[in-house]
Design a protein around this motif. Structure first.
Motif, PDB file in Angstrom:
ATOM      1  N   ASP A  56      29.008  43.559  43.732  1.00 39.58           N
ATOM      2  CA  ASP A  56      28.463  44.277  44.895  1.00 39.58           C
ATOM      3  C   ASP A  56      28.722  43.490  46.176  1.00 39.58           C
ATOM      4  O   ASP A  56      27.878  43.431  47.078  1.00 39.58           O
ATOM      5  N   GLY A  57      29.856  42.849  46.240  1.00 38.63           N
ATOM      6  CA  GLY A  57      30.267  42.135  47.450  1.00 38.63           C
ATOM      7  C   GLY A  57      29.881  40.672  47.505  1.00 38.63           C
ATOM      8  O   GLY A  57      30.366  39.941  48.372  1.00 38.63           O
ATOM      9  N   ASP A  58      29.012  40.244  46.609  1.00 33.31           N
ATOM     10  CA  ASP A  58      28.582  38.846  46.637  1.00 33.31           C
ATOM     11  C   ASP A  58      29.317  38.031  45.575  1.00 33.31           C
ATOM     12  O   ASP A  58      29.501  38.504  44.444  1.00 33.31           O
ATOM     13  N   PRO A  59      29.700  36.790  45.916  1.00 32.92           N
ATOM     14  CA  PRO A  59      30.406  35.984  44.922  1.00 32.92           C
ATOM     15  C   PRO A  59      29.478  35.552  43.782  1.00 32.92           C
ATOM     16  O   PRO A  59      28.353  35.099  44.036  1.00 32.92           O
ATOM     17  N   VAL A  60      29.952  35.728  42.567  1.00 32.08           N
ATOM     18  CA  VAL A  60      29.192  35.275  41.386  1.00 32.08           C
ATOM     19  C   VAL A  60      30.163  34.598  40.436  1.00 32.08           C
ATOM     20  O   VAL A  60      31.362  34.872  40.442  1.00 32.08           O
ATOM     21  N   ARG A  61      29.593  33.721  39.607  1.00 34.13           N
ATOM     22  CA  ARG A  61      30.399  33.080  38.581  1.00 34.13           C
ATOM     23  C   ARG A  61      30.389  33.966  37.336  1.00 34.13           C
ATOM     24  O   ARG A  61      29.349  34.130  36.698  1.00 34.13           O
ATOM     25  N   SER A  62      31.540  34.534  37.021  1.00 30.59           N
ATOM     26  CA  SER A  62      31.569  35.488  35.917  1.00 30.59           C
ATOM     27  C   SER A  62      31.401  34.804  34.568  1.00 30.59           C
ATOM     28  O   SER A  62      31.130  35.471  33.573  1.00 30.59           O
ATOM     29  N   CYS A  63      31.543  33.473  34.531  1.00 34.20           N
ATOM     30  CA  CYS A  63      31.342  32.759  33.260  1.00 34.20           C
ATOM     31  C   CYS A  63      29.867  32.512  32.988  1.00 34.20           C
ATOM     32  O   CYS A  63      29.516  32.048  31.909  1.00 34.20           O
ATOM     33  N   LEU A  64      29.026  32.770  33.970  1.00 38.84           N
ATOM     34  CA  LEU A  64      27.593  32.529  33.783  1.00 38.84           C
ATOM     35  C   LEU A  64      26.814  33.827  33.656  1.00 38.84           C
ATOM     36  O   LEU A  64      25.593  33.807  33.620  1.00 38.84           O
ATOM     37  N   MET A  65      27.527  34.923  33.609  1.00 34.29           N
ATOM     38  CA  MET A  65      26.843  36.220  33.638  1.00 34.29           C
ATOM     39  C   MET A  65      27.230  37.024  32.401  1.00 34.29           C
ATOM     40  O   MET A  65      28.409  37.065  32.036  1.00 34.29           O
ATOM     41  N   PHE A  66      26.269  37.631  31.777  1.00 33.24           N
ATOM     42  CA  PHE A  66      26.572  38.510  30.655  1.00 33.24           C
ATOM     43  C   PHE A  66      27.164  39.820  31.175  1.00 33.24           C
ATOM     44  O   PHE A  66      26.743  40.330  32.219  1.00 33.24           O
ATOM     45  N   ALA A  67      28.108  40.340  30.427  1.00 33.28           N
ATOM     46  CA  ALA A  67      28.752  41.595  30.825  1.00 33.28           C
ATOM     47  C   ALA A  67      27.727  42.714  30.974  1.00 33.28           C
ATOM     48  O   ALA A  67      27.810  43.531  31.897  1.00 33.28           O
ATOM     49  N   VAL A  68      26.738  42.743  30.089  1.00 33.05           N
ATOM     50  CA  VAL A  68      25.753  43.830  30.147  1.00 33.05           C
ATOM     51  C   VAL A  68      24.958  43.788  31.460  1.00 33.05           C
ATOM     52  O   VAL A  68      24.481  44.818  31.934  1.00 33.05           O
ATOM     53  N   THR A  69      24.849  42.596  32.038  1.00 32.53           N
ATOM     54  CA  THR A  69      24.106  42.474  33.301  1.00 32.53           C
ATOM     55  C   THR A  69      24.843  43.153  34.442  1.00 32.53           C
ATOM     56  O   THR A  69      24.246  43.524  35.449  1.00 32.53           O
ATOM     57  N   ALA A  70      26.162  43.272  34.291  1.00 42.56           N
ATOM     58  CA  ALA A  70      26.971  43.880  35.360  1.00 42.56           C
ATOM     59  C   ALA A  70      27.013  45.400  35.257  1.00 42.56           C
ATOM     60  O   ALA A  70      27.604  46.061  36.119  1.00 42.56           O
ATOM     61  N   ALA A  71      26.379  45.951  34.236  1.00 46.36           N
ATOM     62  CA  ALA A  71      26.395  47.411  34.065  1.00 46.36           C
ATOM     63  C   ALA A  71      25.833  48.094  35.306  1.00 46.36           C
ATOM     64  O   ALA A  71      24.802  47.691  35.843  1.00 46.36           O
ATOM     65  N   GLY A  72      26.547  49.097  35.762  1.00 43.16           N
ATOM     66  CA  GLY A  72      26.103  49.860  36.926  1.00 43.16           C
ATOM     67  C   GLY A  72      26.460  49.227  38.255  1.00 43.16           C
ATOM     68  O   GLY A  72      26.184  49.803  39.309  1.00 43.16           O
ATOM     69  N   HIS A  73      27.065  48.049  38.202  1.00 47.35           N
ATOM     70  CA  HIS A  73      27.417  47.354  39.448  1.00 47.35           C
ATOM     71  C   HIS A  73      28.910  47.498  39.750  1.00 47.35           C
ATOM     72  O   HIS A  73      29.703  47.943  38.912  1.00 47.35           O
ATOM     73  N   GLU A  74      29.242  47.044  40.948  1.00 52.32           N
ATOM     74  CA  GLU A  74      30.634  47.102  41.400  1.00 52.32           C
ATOM     75  C   GLU A  74      31.202  45.685  41.395  1.00 52.32           C
ATOM     76  O   GLU A  74      30.654  44.795  42.059  1.00 52.32           O
ATOM     77  N   VAL A  75      32.259  45.504  40.644  1.00 52.21           N
ATOM     78  CA  VAL A  75      32.887  44.189  40.544  1.00 52.21           C
ATOM     79  C   VAL A  75      34.251  44.244  41.232  1.00 52.21           C
ATOM     80  O   VAL A  75      35.019  45.189  41.032  1.00 52.21           O
ATOM     81  N   THR A  76      34.518  43.232  42.033  1.00 56.89           N
ATOM     82  CA  THR A  76      35.858  43.095  42.612  1.00 56.89           C
ATOM     83  C   THR A  76      36.452  41.793  42.114  1.00 56.89           C
ATOM     84  O   THR A  76      35.869  40.718  42.292  1.00 56.89           O
ATOM     85  N   THR A  77      37.605  41.889  41.488  1.00 59.07           N
ATOM     86  CA  THR A  77      38.320  40.699  41.033  1.00 59.07           C
ATOM     87  C   THR A  77      39.474  40.452  42.005  1.00 59.07           C
ATOM     88  O   THR A  77      39.733  41.246  42.917  1.00 59.07           O
ATOM     89  N   VAL A  78      40.193  39.366  41.764  1.00 53.11           N
ATOM     90  CA  VAL A  78      41.315  39.062  42.649  1.00 53.11           C
ATOM     91  C   VAL A  78      42.339  40.206  42.666  1.00 53.11           C
ATOM     92  O   VAL A  78      42.997  40.436  43.682  1.00 53.11           O
ATOM     93  N   GLU A  79      42.420  40.939  41.565  1.00 50.71           N
ATOM     94  CA  GLU A  79      43.362  42.064  41.522  1.00 50.71           C
ATOM     95  C   GLU A  79      42.980  43.165  42.501  1.00 50.71           C
ATOM     96  O   GLU A  79      43.809  44.002  42.856  1.00 50.71           O
ATOM     97  N   GLY A  80      41.698  43.156  42.910  1.00 51.26           N
ATOM     98  CA  GLY A  80      41.227  44.226  43.783  1.00 51.26           C
ATOM     99  C   GLY A  80      41.180  43.844  45.255  1.00 51.26           C
ATOM    100  O   GLY A  80      40.716  44.633  46.077  1.00 51.26           O
ATOM    101  N   LEU A  81      41.643  42.666  45.593  1.00 52.89           N
ATOM    102  CA  LEU A  81      41.555  42.238  47.001  1.00 52.89           C
ATOM    103  C   LEU A  81      42.657  42.845  47.860  1.00 52.89           C
ATOM    104  O   LEU A  81      42.460  43.090  49.048  1.00 52.89           O
ATOM    105  N   ALA A  82      43.825  43.059  47.279  1.00 49.56           N
ATOM    106  CA  ALA A  82      44.935  43.620  48.050  1.00 49.56           C
ATOM    107  C   ALA A  82      44.695  45.103  48.330  1.00 49.56           C
ATOM    108  O   ALA A  82      43.826  45.738  47.719  1.00 49.56           O
ATOM    109  N   GLU A  83      45.471  45.626  49.267  1.00 50.30           N
ATOM    110  CA  GLU A  83      45.421  47.068  49.534  1.00 50.30           C
ATOM    111  C   GLU A  83      45.951  47.822  48.310  1.00 50.30           C
ATOM    112  O   GLU A  83      46.707  47.260  47.508  1.00 50.30           O
ATOM    113  N   PRO A  84      45.589  49.106  48.191  1.00 51.82           N
ATOM    114  CA  PRO A  84      46.074  49.888  47.044  1.00 51.82           C
ATOM    115  C   PRO A  84      47.600  49.889  46.911  1.00 51.82           C
ATOM    116  O   PRO A  84      48.135  49.981  45.801  1.00 51.82           O
ATOM    117  N   ASP A  85      48.316  49.757  48.040  1.00 57.85           N
ATOM    118  CA  ASP A  85      49.783  49.749  47.954  1.00 57.85           C
ATOM    119  C   ASP A  85      50.339  48.350  47.678  1.00 57.85           C
ATOM    120  O   ASP A  85      51.553  48.146  47.680  1.00 57.85           O
TER     121      ASP A  85
END
Ligand code: FES
Ligand code: FES
Length: 191
Positions: A56-85
């Protein structure tokens, strides 16, 4: 057999689902279940920051978070930083122009961290930059060019980034706003 859970979340703007065990880490969900291997895993203890993604726009350490905790949230990875093109984001451009990476292992975490930092503090002071990236470890660069990259990204985001900063000529001369030591690092990268 361990009980599994259906996790539905949005990753880089796309709804995704995966069935995972309760203790599946978010980093493993991203890398292994969703195939987004741009998120790197170094220490798996919350120390190095390589696995940083935006939740949801805030930096988090994905190695410290359970996947189930991210349910319903919006995750942006490095793959999502560039423009769609595929056009690199200003932060990605700045790291390239200012030689903010060498091996690149830490880079996805830095890019996510710096993206959030500049959203929060568009014109960080030197101390704010240092504090902002203090949770990310890099073994290669000595940090000088990463710091320059952050300032350069701030320039690009504010529209005062100068012209043609990404050309090879400008990279060598430092006229893209990165200062002199970019040249030293480029030499090191080539050797
Ligand atoms: S792998 Fe998550 S902080 Fe190092
Ligand atoms: S560029 Fe190699 S660890 Fe940072």
């Amino acid at each position: 057999m361990a009980e599994s859970f259906e996790v539905a979340l949005t990753v880089n703007g796309t709804p995704r689902t995966a069935r995972v065990p309760a203790r599946r880490l978010l980093s493993d969900l991203l890398r292994h279940d969703l195939g987004l291997t741009g998120t790197h895993v170094g220490c798996e203890h919350g120390v190095c920051g390589c696995c940083t993604v935006l939740l949801d726009g805030d930096p988090v350490r994905s190695c410290l978070m359970f996947a189930v905790t991210a349910a319903g949230h919006e995750v942006t990875t490095v793959e999502g930083l560039a423009e769609p093109d595929g056009t690199p984001s200003p932060v990605q451009r700045a790291f390239r122009e200012c030689h903010g990476l060498q091996c690149g292992f830490c880079t996805p975490g830095f890019l996510c961290t710096v993206t959030a930092l500049l959203r929060e503090t568009p014109r960080p002071t030197e101390d704010q930059v240092l504090e902002g990236i203090s949770g990310n470890l890099c073994r290669c660069t000595g940090y000088q060019n990463i710091v320059k990259s952050v300032h350069r990204a701030a320039d690009l985001l504010s529209g005062s980034g100068g012209s043609g900063g990404s050309s090879p000529r400008n990279e060598l001369s430092g006229s893209g706003g990165c200062g002199g030591s970019a040249r030293r690092n480029e030499t090191a990268e080539e050797s």
